[in-house]
Design a protein around this motif. Structure first.
Motif, short mmCIF file in Angstrom:
data_model
loop_
_atom_site.label_atom_id
_atom_site.label_comp_id
_atom_site.label_asym_id
_atom_site.label_seq_id
_atom_site.Cartn_x
_atom_site.Cartn_y
_atom_site.Cartn_z
N GLN A 232 0.84 -1.21 0.00
CA GLN A 232 0.00 0.00 0.00
C GLN A 232 0.87 1.26 0.00
O GLN A 232 0.55 2.27 -0.63
CB GLN A 232 -0.94 -0.01 1.22
CG GLN A 232 -2.04 -1.03 1.06
CD GLN A 232 -2.88 -1.27 2.29
OE1 GLN A 232 -3.77 -2.08 2.27
NE2 GLN A 232 -2.59 -0.58 3.39
N HIS A 233 2.00 1.17 0.67
CA HIS A 233 2.94 2.29 0.69
C HIS A 233 3.48 2.52 -0.72
O HIS A 233 3.50 3.64 -1.24
CB HIS A 233 4.09 1.97 1.67
CG HIS A 233 4.93 3.15 2.06
ND1 HIS A 233 5.75 3.13 3.16
CD2 HIS A 233 5.06 4.37 1.51
CE1 HIS A 233 6.37 4.30 3.25
NE2 HIS A 233 5.97 5.06 2.26
N MET B 269 -4.32 11.74 6.76
CA MET B 269 -3.36 10.81 6.11
C MET B 269 -2.66 9.91 7.13
O MET B 269 -2.25 8.80 6.81
CB MET B 269 -2.35 11.69 5.37
CG MET B 269 -1.18 11.03 4.74
SD MET B 269 -0.21 12.35 3.96
CE MET B 269 1.30 11.46 3.71
N SER C 22 0.91 4.04 -2.93
CA SER C 22 0.74 5.47 -2.60
C SER C 22 1.78 6.32 -3.34
O SER C 22 1.47 7.39 -3.87
CB SER C 22 0.91 5.70 -1.10
OG SER C 22 -0.01 4.91 -0.39
N TYR D 112 -4.41 2.78 -1.34
CA TYR D 112 -3.25 3.68 -1.39
C TYR D 112 -3.65 4.90 -0.57
O TYR D 112 -4.83 5.07 -0.26
CB TYR D 112 -2.86 4.03 -2.85
CG TYR D 112 -3.97 4.70 -3.63
CD1 TYR D 112 -4.88 3.93 -4.36
CD2 TYR D 112 -4.15 6.08 -3.60
CE1 TYR D 112 -5.93 4.53 -5.06
CE2 TYR D 112 -5.18 6.69 -4.30
CZ TYR D 112 -6.07 5.91 -5.03
OH TYR D 112 -7.11 6.51 -5.71
N SER D 113 -2.68 5.74 -0.25
CA SER D 113 -2.95 6.82 0.70
C SER D 113 -4.07 7.76 0.25
O SER D 113 -4.08 8.24 -0.88
CB SER D 113 -1.66 7.64 0.93
OG SER D 113 -1.88 8.57 1.98
N SER D 114 -4.99 8.01 1.18
CA SER D 114 -6.16 8.86 0.93
C SER D 114 -5.76 10.21 0.35
O SER D 114 -6.47 10.80 -0.46
CB SER D 114 -6.89 9.10 2.26
OG SER D 114 -5.93 9.54 3.25
#
Ligand code: 3HC
Length: 311
Positions: free
Chosen positions: A39-40, A196, A43, A106-108
């Motif tokens: 996920q990082h 975040m 992002s 992934y990051s919002s």
């Protein structure tokens, strides 16, 4: 017995030893690391889009060069992190397929638009600033390859944060219209940057175990508070106002108090209903298709190299 293996593993973690790819590890440790690292990586890759949007419209050659370098760094961070996830047995193709299908998170923060050049300053200053708060402790995460990837990433993030803050300084000290642009970008990015850091600690299902395994060194709320305390003086120096009427220094706590955050907005963005989720996914799928010929050419070349060496 399995208990003693788990126990020995926890003793190893408690002794601040790094876990390396060939070490025994509980399946759940491997799984949560693949979850977080992939996920990082996603992002970083999606994070190129909001910024890439301004490369052709940067106000000077110097700003354009710095922005191209930053976006290129993000791609590199994504590749390090996909590689770190592969050391745990994750397949690159599967991770990419999960992102393309919308299955992977992934990051919002990257689902918000960048309508003006000032957003590029606000992203560098706030989003990369928040990323530094979150990623510096990750240089000491218990999984070796992830910790080592973070050392290089953090060095580059510092440049990203500084170039962003310099853009905001130029605008805040420019014409009234430029200062207004900077203020509007701050209004757009302040709250999403706080979201975040992830849900409040009492609504964070992964934190307890991640802290026990020293994957996570500080809680979501602690890092969020650290970011607020660090950033408020920077906004004051710019002469800009943070869009939170409840923000004020609390002498007793030795921290800034701030207003309640919109967790419904956070959950909506995670469900794909943010301002730009659809656009980010469509663009990522299009660029993946457009890039197929590069991957085919690279594989054909690698096959030829292999055949030549074998001959
Ligand atoms: N965006 C999307 N999903 C988020 C999120 C966010 N900002 N914050 C939390 N979540 C998700 C988590 O992934 C988890 O869902 P999952 O179980 O399906 O994975 C759920 O919300 C609950 O959150 P938890 O706090 O329980 O999850 P974690 O313990 O994993 O903590 C985290 C979340 C702090 C983001 C942690 O995963 C982490 O530190 N990740 C590494 C850092 C990272 O990914 N940063 C993203 C930005 S990259 C970047 O900024 C690039 C820079 O160059 C600009």
């Amino acid at each position: 017995t399995p208990v003693s293996l788990d126990r020995r593993f926890q003793d190893w973690i408690d002794a601040e030893r790094k876990i390396e790819p060939r070490d025994w590890m509980p399946e759940a440790y491997r799984r949560t690391l693949i979850r977080q690292i992939s996920q990082h990586a996603h992002s970083e890759i999606i994070g190129m889009q909001p910024e890439g949007n301004w490369i052709t419209r940067a106000p000077s050659l110097r700003r354009k060069v710095a922005l191209i370098a930053k976006v290129q760094d993000e791609a590199g961070h994504g590749l390090y992190l996909y590689s770190a996830a592969e050391t745990l047995g994750a397949s690159r193709d599967d991770m990419v397929a999960d992102l393309l299908s919308g299955k992977a998170k992934y990051s919002s923060i990257f689902n918000y638009p960048t309508p003006s050049w000032a957003d590029i300053g606000a992203i560098g200053w706030l989003v990369d600033g928040a990323a530094i708060c979150n990623q510096v402790p990750l240089c000491r995460t218990s999984y070796g390859p992830y910790a080592r990837a973070m050392v290089r990433v953090c060095k580059e993030e510092s440049f990203h944060q500084r170039q962003g803050y310099e853009i905001m300084m130029a605008l805040a000290q420019g014409t009234p219209e430029q200062k207004q642009m900077a203020q509007e970008a701050l209004n757009r990015w302040w709250i999403p940057s706080l979201l975040m850091f992830g849900p409040p600690d009492d609504q964070s299902p992964n934190s307890a175990q991640s802290m026990k395994w020293k994957i996570k060194r500080h809680s979501n709320d602690d890092l969020r508070q650290r970011f607020v305390d660090m950033t408020v003086p920077q906004a004051e120096f710019l002469g800009l106002t943070l869009p939170d009427p409840d923000l004020k220094w609390n002498e007793e706590r030795g921290h800034y108090d701030f207003g309640a955050l919109p967790w419904d907005e956070f959950q909506a963005v995670l469900k794909g209903h943010g301002p730009c989720n659809r656009q980010r996914m469509a663009f990522r799928n299009k660029t993946f298709a457009d890039g197929a010929w590069v991957r085919e050419a690279a594989s054909a070349y690698a096959e030829k190299q292999k055949a030549r060496q074998a001959a």
